[in-house]
Enzyme design. Structure first.
Site, PDB file in Angstrom:
ATOM      1  N   ALA A  13       5.110   0.138 -10.476  1.00 14.36           N
ATOM      2  CA  ALA A  13       5.843   1.428  -9.761  1.00 14.36           C
ATOM      3  C   ALA A  13       5.253   1.286  -9.137  1.00 14.36           C
ATOM      4  O   ALA A  13       4.286   2.615  -8.415  1.00 14.36           O
ATOM      5  CB  ALA A  13       5.687   2.542 -10.609  1.00 14.36           C
ATOM      6  N   ARG A  19      11.786   0.021   2.292  1.00  8.90           N
ATOM      7  CA  ARG A  19      13.514   0.125   3.287  1.00  8.90           C
ATOM      8  C   ARG A  19      13.489   0.953   3.165  1.00  8.90           C
ATOM      9  O   ARG A  19      14.813   1.819   3.128  1.00  8.90           O
ATOM     10  CB  ARG A  19      13.823  -0.796   1.907  1.00  8.90           C
ATOM     11  CG  ARG A  19      14.191  -2.273   1.864  1.00  8.90           C
ATOM     12  CD  ARG A  19      14.483  -3.354   1.213  1.00  8.90           C
ATOM     13  NE  ARG A  19      13.875  -3.439   0.379  1.00  8.90           N
ATOM     14  CZ  ARG A  19      13.941  -4.175  -0.825  1.00  8.90           C
ATOM     15  NH1 ARG A  19      15.057  -4.699  -1.306  1.00  8.90           N
ATOM     16  NH2 ARG A  19      13.459  -4.267  -2.184  1.00  8.90           N
ATOM     17  N   GLU A 160      14.623 -15.813  -5.615  1.00  8.74           N
ATOM     18  CA  GLU A 160      15.298 -14.712  -4.661  1.00  8.74           C
ATOM     19  C   GLU A 160      16.160 -14.832  -3.527  1.00  8.74           C
ATOM     20  O   GLU A 160      16.620 -15.853  -3.122  1.00  8.74           O
ATOM     21  CB  GLU A 160      13.800 -13.654  -4.225  1.00  8.74           C
ATOM     22  CG  GLU A 160      12.724 -13.593  -5.620  1.00  8.74           C
ATOM     23  CD  GLU A 160      13.027 -13.022  -6.055  1.00  8.74           C
ATOM     24  OE1 GLU A 160      13.479 -11.268  -5.411  1.00  8.74           O
ATOM     25  OE2 GLU A 160      13.402 -13.056  -7.445  1.00  8.74           O
ATOM     26  N   ASN A 391      11.074  48.293  -0.124  1.00  3.58           N
ATOM     27  CA  ASN A 391       9.201  47.787  -0.777  1.00  3.58           C
ATOM     28  C   ASN A 391       8.187  47.398  -0.089  1.00  3.58           C
ATOM     29  O   ASN A 391       7.336  47.475  -0.842  1.00  3.58           O
ATOM     30  CB  ASN A 391       9.991  47.001  -1.718  1.00  3.58           C
ATOM     31  CG  ASN A 391      10.898  45.807  -1.126  1.00  3.58           C
ATOM     32  OD1 ASN A 391      11.378  45.580   0.138  1.00  3.58           O
ATOM     33  ND2 ASN A 391      10.754  44.708  -1.802  1.00  3.58           N
ATOM     34  N   ALA A 428      24.173  60.842  -0.927  1.00  8.05           N
ATOM     35  CA  ALA A 428      24.738  60.104  -0.274  1.00  8.05           C
ATOM     36  C   ALA A 428      23.415  59.642   0.895  1.00  8.05           C
ATOM     37  O   ALA A 428      23.647  61.006   0.897  1.00  8.05           O
ATOM     38  CB  ALA A 428      25.984  59.764  -0.418  1.00  8.05           C
ATOM     39  N   ARG A 445      18.195  64.498   3.076  1.00 12.44           N
ATOM     40  CA  ARG A 445      18.818  64.149   4.676  1.00 12.44           C
ATOM     41  C   ARG A 445      18.929  65.585   5.490  1.00 12.44           C
ATOM     42  O   ARG A 445      19.003  66.475   4.680  1.00 12.44           O
ATOM     43  CB  ARG A 445      19.984  63.525   4.526  1.00 12.44           C
ATOM     44  CG  ARG A 445      21.003  64.594   4.066  1.00 12.44           C
ATOM     45  CD  ARG A 445      22.808  64.145   3.285  1.00 12.44           C
ATOM     46  NE  ARG A 445      22.969  64.395   3.107  1.00 12.44           N
ATOM     47  CZ  ARG A 445      24.559  64.234   2.056  1.00 12.44           C
ATOM     48  NH1 ARG A 445      24.593  63.460   1.355  1.00 12.44           N
ATOM     49  NH2 ARG A 445      24.810  65.860   1.445  1.00 12.44           N
TER      50      ARG A 445
HETATM   51  C1  UD1 Z   1      13.277  -7.449  -8.178  1.00 16.08           C
HETATM   52  C2  UD1 Z   1      12.808  -9.758  -8.251  1.00 16.08           C
HETATM   53  C3  UD1 Z   1      14.650  -9.479  -8.099  1.00 16.08           C
HETATM   54  C4  UD1 Z   1      15.200  -8.473  -8.798  1.00 16.08           C
HETATM   55  C5  UD1 Z   1      14.820  -7.167  -8.674  1.00 16.08           C
HETATM   56  C6  UD1 Z   1      15.844  -6.238  -9.576  1.00 16.08           C
HETATM   57  C7  UD1 Z   1      11.476 -10.242  -8.790  1.00 16.08           C
HETATM   58  C8  UD1 Z   1      10.319 -11.349  -7.368  1.00 16.08           C
HETATM   59  N1  UD1 Z   1      12.360  -9.898  -8.122  1.00 16.08           N
HETATM   60  O1  UD1 Z   1      13.501  -7.757  -6.576  1.00 16.08           O
HETATM   61  O2  UD1 Z   1      15.174 -10.826  -9.397  1.00 16.08           O
HETATM   62  O3  UD1 Z   1      16.855  -8.953  -8.377  1.00 16.08           O
HETATM   63  O4  UD1 Z   1      13.681  -7.228  -9.120  1.00 16.08           O
HETATM   64  O5  UD1 Z   1      15.391  -4.685  -9.005  1.00 16.08           O
HETATM   65  O6  UD1 Z   1      10.318  -9.835  -9.422  1.00 16.08           O
HETATM   66  N2  UD1 Z   1       6.052  -3.305  -7.506  1.00 16.08           N
HETATM   67  C9  UD1 Z   1       4.278  -3.183  -7.848  1.00 16.08           C
HETATM   68  N3  UD1 Z   1       3.934  -3.962  -7.582  1.00 16.08           N
HETATM   69  C10 UD1 Z   1       3.647  -5.089  -6.167  1.00 16.08           C
HETATM   70  C11 UD1 Z   1       5.741  -5.243  -6.096  1.00 16.08           C
HETATM   71  C12 UD1 Z   1       6.951  -4.369  -6.668  1.00 16.08           C
HETATM   72  O7  UD1 Z   1       4.234  -2.290  -8.807  1.00 16.08           O
HETATM   73  O8  UD1 Z   1       2.988  -5.895  -6.449  1.00 16.08           O
HETATM   74  C13 UD1 Z   1       6.949  -2.547  -8.347  1.00 16.08           C
HETATM   75  C14 UD1 Z   1       7.410  -1.818  -7.091  1.00 16.08           C
HETATM   76  O9  UD1 Z   1       7.401  -0.529  -6.856  1.00 16.08           O
HETATM   77  C15 UD1 Z   1       9.228  -1.770  -7.701  1.00 16.08           C
HETATM   78  C16 UD1 Z   1       9.026  -3.265  -8.832  1.00 16.08           C
HETATM   79  O10 UD1 Z   1       7.860  -3.586  -8.957  1.00 16.08           O
HETATM   80  O11 UD1 Z   1       9.510  -0.989  -8.952  1.00 16.08           O
HETATM   81  C17 UD1 Z   1      10.134  -4.252  -8.295  1.00 16.08           C
HETATM   82  O12 UD1 Z   1       9.919  -4.398  -6.880  1.00 16.08           O
HETATM   83  P1  UD1 Z   1      10.716  -4.397  -5.448  1.00 16.08           P
HETATM   84  O13 UD1 Z   1       9.476  -5.171  -4.231  1.00 16.08           O
HETATM   85  O14 UD1 Z   1      11.668  -3.767  -5.830  1.00 16.08           O
HETATM   86  O15 UD1 Z   1      11.710  -5.757  -6.077  1.00 16.08           O
HETATM   87  P2  UD1 Z   1      12.986  -6.030  -5.373  1.00 16.08           P
HETATM   88  O16 UD1 Z   1      13.020  -7.498  -4.390  1.00 16.08           O
HETATM   89  O17 UD1 Z   1      13.911  -5.695  -5.478  1.00 16.08           O
HETATM   90 CA    CA Z   2      13.845  -2.837  -6.263  1.00 16.47          CA
END
Ligand code: UD1
Ligand code: CA
Length: 464
Positions: A13, A19, A160, A391, A428, A445
């Protein structure tokens, strides 16, 4: 000790969620009344894992606060200072693993539709394998990593979308980004990651290739897109929220016995409870942990936030926030109940009534066009049409008490602070500035004067 005590979850997370085009970290965006990361943690909670490690980075303090508020046992957070990829995020989490952890479940923080039962299936598939992963087929898998298998169907690797060839992009099976990997295999795989990809990041997905390349089977559990879809932008957020709300309504209809006349126009967040034989009419929006008791009828067109509604109450075309509506109370249409409103059993707040920080005793009624703010209204009191509780003196708010069985005539101004005694009458059109003793009649009144023949004299003066 739970069966899963030797399994840890690592929830990713730390990402910004570019995006989303947002100032807020992606995993804190909400769908159906809960943050994205909150939904993932709720799917993890029933598994009773030995450890839950959340990797935070972007807006770390806020994300940390949100995950700690979940109250999940054995939860810790680790900081990924720079977001160098999903593989890097897991590397950062590894030192936080307790010694007795044998398997690691890796989950993204942006997959709010995930459920515990799907995770149970994934855990089951991992028992005899080095690793197991979740996949699904999608009509449009663009953006996801694709799953490459050999002729026998064994998973070889994940590519990917942005690194894939046109032929690989034709594959409709995608990687859900959810895995259970035996600890020693994960350590081994993480050691071998590199940044040789379009984003120059360390991809967790490459662990799959490392393991399968060394003859360690990676089992794939194929689930549905609705279960594992990632939320990367606001369109996907809206789509996920529709599905999450619909699931919650389905549960209320099938398991509790709630009537929902039109699910498509009924917006009930996942933290809302509704009792048996309650009826939700179109245009109903329930959020903020609202609780609706048995047989209450809500809507059409009511929006309740953080409210409690008693059994058999009706709440029609109403906006209510942090209000308690008693059993058999009758609210609306066009009523505004503001925070601190408490309506007693069988009481009424009718058309164009606004209340705030006000208690209505059992059977008290304000039928129409009234403002009742900062007041204690006794049992069976009648608040007439057009009554205003004055009030606010421009500086301070003051409290009004109307004792049981009093009658406040239409068009009355009760200038607070003032007390109307038990059973008293207010004529009233009065403006009441002094307390009225119990049982008295107050008339505040000017006395009416009739001037006989006045109209004719005026017309004559005007030469008509
Ligand atoms: C990733 C997967 C992809 C899969 C998809 C599913 C990889 C390289 N790709 O792509 O194969 O189909 O999820 O939803 O793993 N995050 C971190 N630290 C980082 C990068 C990401 O904590 O350095 C967390 C993000 O906050 C997110 C999760 O990892 O919650 C996934 O990252 P995101 O960038 O959404 O990966 P996708 O491009 O969706
Ligand atoms: Ca994702």
């Amino acid at each position: 000790m739970s069966d899963n005590a030797r399994i840890a979850a690592v929830v990713l997370a730390a990402g910004k969620g570019t995006r989303f085009r947002s100032e807020l970290a992606k995993v804190l965006h909400r769908a159906a009344g809960r943050s994205l990361i909150g939904h993932v943690l709720e799917a993890v909670r029933p598994l009773e894992l030995g450890q839950v490690i959340v990797v935070v980075g972007h807006q770390a303090d806020d994300v940390r606060a949100a995950v700690e508020a979940s109250g999940i046992a054995n939860l810790t957070t680790v900081l990924q200072e720079e977001q160098l990829g999903t593989g890097h995020a897991v590397q950062v989490a590894m030192p936080a693993l307790a010694d007795d952890i044998e398997q690691v479940m890796v989950l993204p923080g942006d997959t709010p539709m995930l459920t515990a039962s799907t995770l149970e299936e994934l855990l089951h598939a991992a028992t005899d394998n080095a690793a197991a992963m979740l996949t699904a087929h999608a009509a449009d898998p663009s953006g996801y990593g694709r799953v490459l298998r050999d002729e026998d169907g064994n998973v070889l690797r994940v590519v990917e979308h942005r690194d894939a060839t046109p032929e690989e992009r034709e594959i409709d099976e995608f990687n859900a980004g959810m895995y259970v990997i035996a600890r020693e295999h994960l350590v081994h795989g993480l050691d071998r990651l590199d940044t040789g990809n379009d984003q120059g990041e360390l991809y967790l997905t490459d662990v799959v290739e490392v393991l399968s390349g060394e003859g360690e089977p990676v089992a794939a559990v194929v689930t549905t897109e609705d279960e594992v879809a990632g939320v990367n932008d606001r369109r996907q957020l809206a789509d996920a929220a529709v599905i999450l709300r619909r699931r919650h309504l389905d549960r209320l209809m099938t398991e509790v016995g709630v009537s929902v006349v039109d699910p498509a126009s009924t917006y009930v967040d996942v933290d809302v409870n509704v009792g048996r034989d309650a009826v939700l009419l179109p245009g109903t929006m329930l959020d903020g942990g609202t609780r609706i008791a048995e047989r209450a009828v809500i809507g059409p067109n009511s929006h309740l936030t953080g409210c409690e509604v008693g059994a058999d109450a009706t709440v029609h075309s109403t906006r209510a926030t942090e209000a308690r509506i008693g059993e058999r109370a009758d609210v609306g249409p066009f009523t505004h109940l503001r925070p601190g409103t408490v309506l007693g059993v069988g009481s009424k707040a009718g058309a164009f009534v606004e209340t705030k920080n006000a208690t209505f005793g059992d059977g008290a009624k304000a039928g129409h066009l009234a403002y009742v703010g900062d007041a204690t209204i006794g049992e069976r009191v009648n608040v007439g049409c057009g009554v205003v509780l004055v009030n606010y003196d421009g500086t301070d708010k003051h409290h009004t008490v109307v004792e049981a069985d009093a009658f406040v005539g239409s068009g009355t101004m009760l200038v607070s602070p003032v007390t109307i005694g038990t059973g008293a009458y207010v004529a009233a059109g009065s403006t009441i500035t002094d307390d009225v003793p119990a049982g008295a009649l107050a008339i505040g009144r000017a006395r009416q004067v009739n001037k006989d023949g006045w109209a004719a004299r005026r017309r004559k003066q005007q030469g008509q």
